[in-house]
Design a protein around this motif. Structure first.
Motif, PDB file in Angstrom:
ATOM      1  N   UNK A   1      87.847  94.083 -24.817  1.00 63.44           N
ATOM      2  CA  UNK A   1      89.078  93.393 -25.227  1.00 63.44           C
ATOM      3  C   UNK A   1      89.445  93.768 -26.664  1.00 63.44           C
ATOM      4  N   UNK A   2      89.901  95.004 -26.876  1.00 64.49           N
ATOM      5  CA  UNK A   2      90.171  95.487 -28.244  1.00 64.49           C
ATOM      6  C   UNK A   2      91.268  94.705 -28.957  1.00 64.49           C
ATOM      7  N   UNK A   3      92.287  94.230 -28.236  1.00 64.96           N
ATOM      8  CA  UNK A   3      93.367  93.487 -28.890  1.00 64.96           C
ATOM      9  C   UNK A   3      92.849  92.174 -29.461  1.00 64.96           C
TER      10      UNK A   3
ATOM     11  N   UNK B   1      89.600  89.963 -36.150  1.00 69.15           N
ATOM     12  CA  UNK B   1      89.250  90.659 -37.393  1.00 69.15           C
ATOM     13  C   UNK B   1      90.251  90.359 -38.503  1.00 69.15           C
ATOM     14  N   UNK B   2      91.474  89.970 -38.135  1.00 68.20           N
ATOM     15  CA  UNK B   2      92.502  89.677 -39.136  1.00 68.20           C
ATOM     16  C   UNK B   2      92.500  88.222 -39.587  1.00 68.20           C
TER      17      UNK B   2
ATOM     18  N   UNK C   1      77.438  80.449 -35.724  1.00 71.00           N
ATOM     19  CA  UNK C   1      78.717  80.558 -35.050  1.00 71.00           C
ATOM     20  C   UNK C   1      79.864  80.568 -36.033  1.00 71.00           C
ATOM     21  N   UNK C   2      80.977  81.141 -35.616  1.00 71.28           N
ATOM     22  CA  UNK C   2      82.199  81.160 -36.423  1.00 71.28           C
ATOM     23  C   UNK C   2      83.361  80.713 -35.551  1.00 71.28           C
ATOM     24  N   UNK C   3      84.153  79.804 -36.088  1.00 76.84           N
ATOM     25  CA  UNK C   3      85.375  79.366 -35.414  1.00 76.84           C
ATOM     26  C   UNK C   3      86.564  80.087 -36.043  1.00 76.84           C
ATOM     27  N   UNK C   4      87.353  80.740 -35.198  1.00 75.15           N
ATOM     28  CA  UNK C   4      88.606  81.342 -35.637  1.00 75.15           C
ATOM     29  C   UNK C   4      89.749  80.543 -35.008  1.00 75.15           C
ATOM     30  N   UNK C   5      90.752  80.276 -35.812  1.00 78.91           N
ATOM     31  CA  UNK C   5      91.845  79.410 -35.366  1.00 78.91           C
ATOM     32  C   UNK C   5      93.169  80.139 -35.546  1.00 78.91           C
ATOM     33  N   UNK C   6      93.945  80.217 -34.479  1.00 76.41           N
ATOM     34  CA  UNK C   6      95.254  80.843 -34.542  1.00 76.41           C
ATOM     35  C   UNK C   6      96.189  80.073 -33.619  1.00 76.41           C
ATOM     36  N   UNK C   7      97.251  80.711 -33.142  1.00 77.97           N
ATOM     37  CA  UNK C   7      98.142  80.015 -32.228  1.00 77.97           C
ATOM     38  C   UNK C   7      99.538  80.588 -32.239  1.00 77.97           C
ATOM     39  N   UNK C   8     100.393  79.964 -31.448  1.00 79.25           N
ATOM     40  CA  UNK C   8     101.794  80.341 -31.379  1.00 79.25           C
ATOM     41  C   UNK C   8     102.631  79.171 -31.887  1.00 79.25           C
TER      42      UNK C   8
ATOM     43  N   UNK D   1      88.816  80.084 -31.128  1.00 80.89           N
ATOM     44  CA  UNK D   1      87.825  80.992 -30.565  1.00 80.89           C
ATOM     45  C   UNK D   1      86.499  80.751 -31.276  1.00 80.89           C
ATOM     46  N   UNK D   2      85.461  80.474 -30.503  1.00 83.66           N
ATOM     47  CA  UNK D   2      84.122  80.249 -31.053  1.00 83.66           C
ATOM     48  C   UNK D   2      83.264  81.480 -30.740  1.00 83.66           C
ATOM     49  N   UNK D   3      82.797  82.140 -31.798  1.00 83.25           N
ATOM     50  CA  UNK D   3      82.001  83.358 -31.654  1.00 83.25           C
ATOM     51  C   UNK D   3      80.555  83.054 -32.045  1.00 83.25           C
ATOM     52  N   UNK D   4      79.616  83.467 -31.187  1.00 84.45           N
ATOM     53  CA  UNK D   4      78.192  83.255 -31.477  1.00 84.45           C
ATOM     54  C   UNK D   4      77.576  84.545 -32.022  1.00 84.45           C
TER      55      UNK D   4
END
Length: 398
Positions: A123-125, A131-132, A155-162, A169-172
């Motif tokens: 899932x490169x996109x 990464x941004x 873990x790291x939580x990344x937060x975005x949206x529309x 997104x929770x990354x382990x």
């Protein structure tokens, strides 16, 4: 995540400050040959090639889901005033999903957990998007390992949206292994604090990378007593928000009225949010032209939060609509005394002065233009203020 409550006249937006090079580019594009360049997006990057919702979409009704993707006999349980549907899928990647429907049977959130993790290699996109984004939070999974002098996964939580949704997104991160996605939350903005992926219910469903044991069940625990009433109140507040501010594409002030009334009746422990429920109730009444009831609701809000510039501004707007201009002007000035750079209140004050003090109205419109600056959310009013200044100046010369 950190609980955030919005006390303004619209839901919180997920904006990012434009970097220096972008500001320079925007100045350069004021030249004629750049006039057609669209303005930069105020939303953070959110592009993804991982379809977590599949056929489901936020704002979908339960009946639409049943005719499209919701299978009969699936596990269903109460979720406050609404309900939740839980399903587990074994392949191709084991996952658990919770679909949360509110009282109106509208899908307001979807939580997807990959108990054993999902590699993002394909899932490169989504990888590029993450990464941004700056980390919203960093934490440990199964932190009890620290007591045993063992190293837990981080873990790291990344937060975005529309525009009207939030995506978590929770990354382990496991030593010696590739990072994996273990949970994703897609939710309508007002429901985010109620469906935060950091809730132990969802985190505990993630299997320990060492033991691969699941320690949770699919159902959500039901709260009783005061905690239960608080949860129901917060649910109703969120229901009012998506109805009043058209999160699903259409304003529904009647539902908003019902929701804010219920939120107030259930009770909200935070005085600011209780005042905001009365405030929002007033806004819903105003949108329906029920100005007398709007006035009562806003006065109740001010009884709780007398020094809220935002509520004072709303109250002043209703007074102006009722033709009570002297009191409206006094109320706008109170709001500006509390928050001098409040552009919206400055614009409203200028409008209130137009009929009997054009010179003062011009001054206030000019101040508004300074405060509004390049804020795209004020672009319509900026154009209106400029035209009104010209009209008032022309009238003064006659």
């Amino acid at each position: 995540m950190i609980k955030t409550i919005n006390y303004h006249n619209r839901p919180l937006s997920k904006t990012k400050k434009a970097p220096y090079f972008l500001n320079v580019f925007m100045l350069f594009c004021l030249l004629p040959h750049c006039a057609s360049v669209p303005p930069p997006s105020l939303l953070p990057p959110s592009e993804s090639d991982l379809n977590l919702l599949e056929k489901a979409t936020l704002c979908q009704t339960k009946s639409e889901a049943q005719s499209s993707w919701l299978l009969p006999g699936i596990q269903e349980s109460p979720w406050g005033g609404g309900n939740e549907i839980f399903q587990e899928i074994a392949s191709p990647n084991k996952k658990a999903q919770w679909f949360m429907f509110n009282e109106d049977q509208t899908l307001v959130g979807v939580i997807t957990v990959f108990p054993r993790g999902l590699s993002l290699d394909g899932y490169p996109k989504l990888r590029h998007t993450l990464a941004q984004l700056p980390p919203a939070r960093e934490f440990f999974f199964h932190s009890s390992k620290l007591l045993k002098e063992q190293a837990p996964d981080s873990g790291t939580l990344y937060r975005t949206g529309e525009a009207t949704t939030t995506h978590q997104y929770f990354i382990r991160h496991t030593k010696g292994q590739q990072d994996q996605l273990v949970m994703a939350v897609f939710v309508l903005d007002p429901y985010e604090t109620l469906l935060d992926g950091s809730h132990q219910k969802f985190l505990s469903y993630i299997e320990d990378s060492d033991h691969l044991e699941k320690v949770s069940t699919g159902t959500t625990e039901q709260l009783d007593g005061e905690a239960g009433k608080e949860f129901l109140g917060l649910q109703q507040f969120a229901r009012g928000e998506i109805s009043l501010f058209a999160s699903c594409g259409k304003k529904q002030p009647e539902i908003a009225l019902d929701a804010y009334h219920k939120a107030i009746r259930y009770g909200l422990s935070d005085p600011k949010q209780l005042a905001e429920a009365h405030h929002r109730l007033g806004l819903a009444f105003r949108s329906m032209g029920r100005l007398s009831e709007a006035t009562t609701a806003l006065e109740q809000a001010l009884n709780i939060q007398p020094h809220s510039a935002v509520i004072l501004n709303s109250y002043g707007s209703v007074l102006a609509q009722l033709g009570k201009l002297p009191k409206a002007i006094e109320t706008f000035e109170q709001a500006l005394a509390l928050q001098p750079n409040y552009a919206q209140a400055r614009f409203n004050l200028a409008e209130a002065y137009e009929s009997h003090n054009p010179k003062r109205a011009i001054q206030e419109y000019e101040t508004f233009l300074i405060l509004a600056g390049d804020n795209p959310e004020e672009s319509t009013k900026v154009g209106l203020a400029k035209s009104k200044i010209k009209a008032l100046q022309s009238g003064a010369k006659r």
